[in-house]
Write a protein that holds these residues in place. Sequence first.
Motif, PDB file in Angstrom:
ATOM      1  N   ALA A 127       0.804  -1.347  -0.054  1.00  0.00           N
ATOM      2  CA  ALA A 127      -0.061  -0.046  -0.013  1.00  0.00           C
ATOM      3  C   ALA A 127       0.862   1.277   0.123  1.00  0.00           C
ATOM      4  CB  ALA A 127      -1.021  -0.006   1.090  1.00  0.00           C
ATOM      5  N   HIS A 162      -4.736   7.164  -0.726  1.00  0.00           N
ATOM      6  CA  HIS A 162      -3.516   6.262  -0.506  1.00  0.00           C
ATOM      7  C   HIS A 162      -4.021   6.044   0.937  1.00  0.00           C
ATOM      8  CE1 HIS A 162      -0.513   7.352  -3.572  1.00  0.00           C
ATOM      9  NE2 HIS A 162      -1.612   7.249  -3.920  1.00  0.00           N
ATOM     10  N   HIS A 208      -5.826   2.901   0.956  1.00  0.00           N
ATOM     11  CA  HIS A 208      -5.180   1.763   0.748  1.00  0.00           C
ATOM     12  C   HIS A 208      -4.417   1.416   2.114  1.00  0.00           C
ATOM     13  CE1 HIS A 208      -4.777   3.646  -3.781  1.00  0.00           C
ATOM     14  NE2 HIS A 208      -6.018   3.213  -3.375  1.00  0.00           N
ATOM     15  N   THR A 209      -3.730   2.185   2.649  1.00  0.00           N
ATOM     16  CA  THR A 209      -2.962   2.137   3.757  1.00  0.00           C
ATOM     17  C   THR A 209      -4.039   1.429   4.935  1.00  0.00           C
ATOM     18  OG1 THR A 209      -1.273   3.908   3.451  1.00  0.00           O
ATOM     19  CG2 THR A 209      -1.857   3.087   5.998  1.00  0.00           C
ATOM     20  N   HIS A 256      -5.193  -0.450  -6.221  1.00  0.00           N
ATOM     21  CA  HIS A 256      -5.531   0.923  -6.318  1.00  0.00           C
ATOM     22  C   HIS A 256      -6.825   1.095  -6.360  1.00  0.00           C
ATOM     23  CE1 HIS A 256      -5.487   5.095  -7.145  1.00  0.00           C
ATOM     24  NE2 HIS A 256      -3.922   5.135  -6.757  1.00  0.00           N
ATOM     25  N   ASN A 257      -7.510   2.168  -5.817  1.00  0.00           N
ATOM     26  CA  ASN A 257      -8.977   2.377  -6.069  1.00  0.00           C
ATOM     27  C   ASN A 257      -9.282   3.048  -7.380  1.00  0.00           C
ATOM     28  OD1 ASN A 257      -9.958   5.307  -5.634  1.00  0.00           O
ATOM     29  ND2 ASN A 257      -8.206   4.866  -4.520  1.00  0.00           N
ATOM     30  N   GLY A 306     -11.860  -4.672  -0.017  1.00  0.00           N
ATOM     31  CA  GLY A 306     -10.298  -4.721   0.109  1.00  0.00           C
ATOM     32  C   GLY A 306      -9.706  -5.483   0.991  1.00  0.00           C
TER      33      GLY A 306
END
Length: 387
Positions: A77, A105, A108-109, A164-165, A373
Motif C-alpha cells: 500500500a 492512499h 489503501h493504507t 489501487h482504488n 479490499g
Amino acid sequence: MPILNRAAQMQEEVAGWRRHLHQTPELNFDVFQTAGFVTEKLTAFGCDEVVTGLGKTGVVGIIRGRKGDGPTIGLRADMDALPIDEITGKPWASTVRGKMHACGHDGHTAMLLGAAKYLAETRNFAGTVAVIFQPAEEGGGGGNEMVKDGMMERFAIEKVFGMHNMPGLPVGQFAIKPGPIMAATAEFTITVKGRGGHAAMPHGTIDPIVIASQLVGALQTIASRSTDPVESVVVSVTKFHAGDAYNVIPESAEIAGTVRTLKKEVAKKSEERIRALCAGLASAFGATIEVDYDPNYPVTFNHAEETVFAGDIAADIAGDSHVHRAIQPVMGGEDFSYMLEARPGAFIFIGNGDSAGLHHPAYDFNDEVIPHGMSYWVKLAETALAT
C-alpha cells in the motif's frame, strides 16, 4: 468466498483509521506521522517483525503463518498524499493547508492495516506475509527506493501484489489485465533562448514565445503523425512560462510536460522526436533550444500467471461477473512498477464507486470499499500460502 464477516465487522474501525490519516496528510518521503501510525498499529497487532526506514520512510510488517514453512509474498500500500487544497467539506477533511489525500492512499493504507490485523490474529497460512507501506508514490519513486534498499532480498519476497482504488468502477467490483496496465512516465523541460527586445520592434528579436508556441503544436504530432495509431502515447504540455511585461519580448521561454507510453520502443521514439523537433525549430528560427528529458516510472507490467491468480481471488470475493479481466490500460503512472520489475506479481483496481476523480480536490476514498479490499488481501494471502 464472499466478503469476510470479520472484515465487515471491522469496517468502522478501519474507516476510523482511514479518516485519521485523511486529516493528517503528508507528502513524498516526509510521511513521518503516517509511518509512525502504521508502525504503532503493526506492533499492536503482534507482527513478528516491524521494520522502519526502508526506502527512507517505508515500513514493512512481517507476519508468519502457523501452518509451517513456506514462501513469502508481499502486499503493498502507498502512504503519501498530494499538494492540493481539499474542498470536500467532510468532517474528516484535511487539517493541513495545501495537502490532501486526493488519490486514496489513506484508504489503501487502512485496508492493508485491516488485513494485517486479521492475518496476525488468524495466521491461517503456511509461509510469511510481508505487508509493505511505501512512501512517495506521487512522483518520488518510493517503490524504487524500497527495492534499492534490498527489501525483496531481506525478506525473501517471492511475489508481490498491489491494489489501487478506481473512481467510476462500482464498489464491489475489480479490474485487471495481464501485461501493461499503467503507463511509463517521463517529464521534460524545454528552454527556448532567443533575443529579447521591444515588443513594437519584433523584427529585431528572436521571439522565444512564438517559437515555444510553435513547439507546443509540433509536439502533438508525436501522437498523431509519428506513432502507429494502434499504439498508446500521450504528450502533454502542462507548463508555459515567459515574459514579465506587456511591451517586452523576453530573452527566453520555458515549456514543460509529460510523456506517457506503454512500450519501451514508443518511449524511445517519443524522446527522439521531441529532441528532433526542438533542433529543427531552433535551426529554423535562429534560436537555441535546450531539452531536459527525464524518464521516470517504468510501465506497470502485470505478470501473466499472477494476474490470473489475482483475478481469481477477486472473483472469489465479488463474483466472476464483477471482475473485469481485460481493462484498458490507464495512462497514469505508478511506481509499483519497480516492484513488479523486481518480482513477479500483479496490480489490481478496486471500485471506488461514483466519486470525484483521482487528484481532484473533491475526491474522497469511499469507506464502503474497505471490507472488499480487506477480504481480497486476506483471501490472496491465505490462498497463495495454502498448505
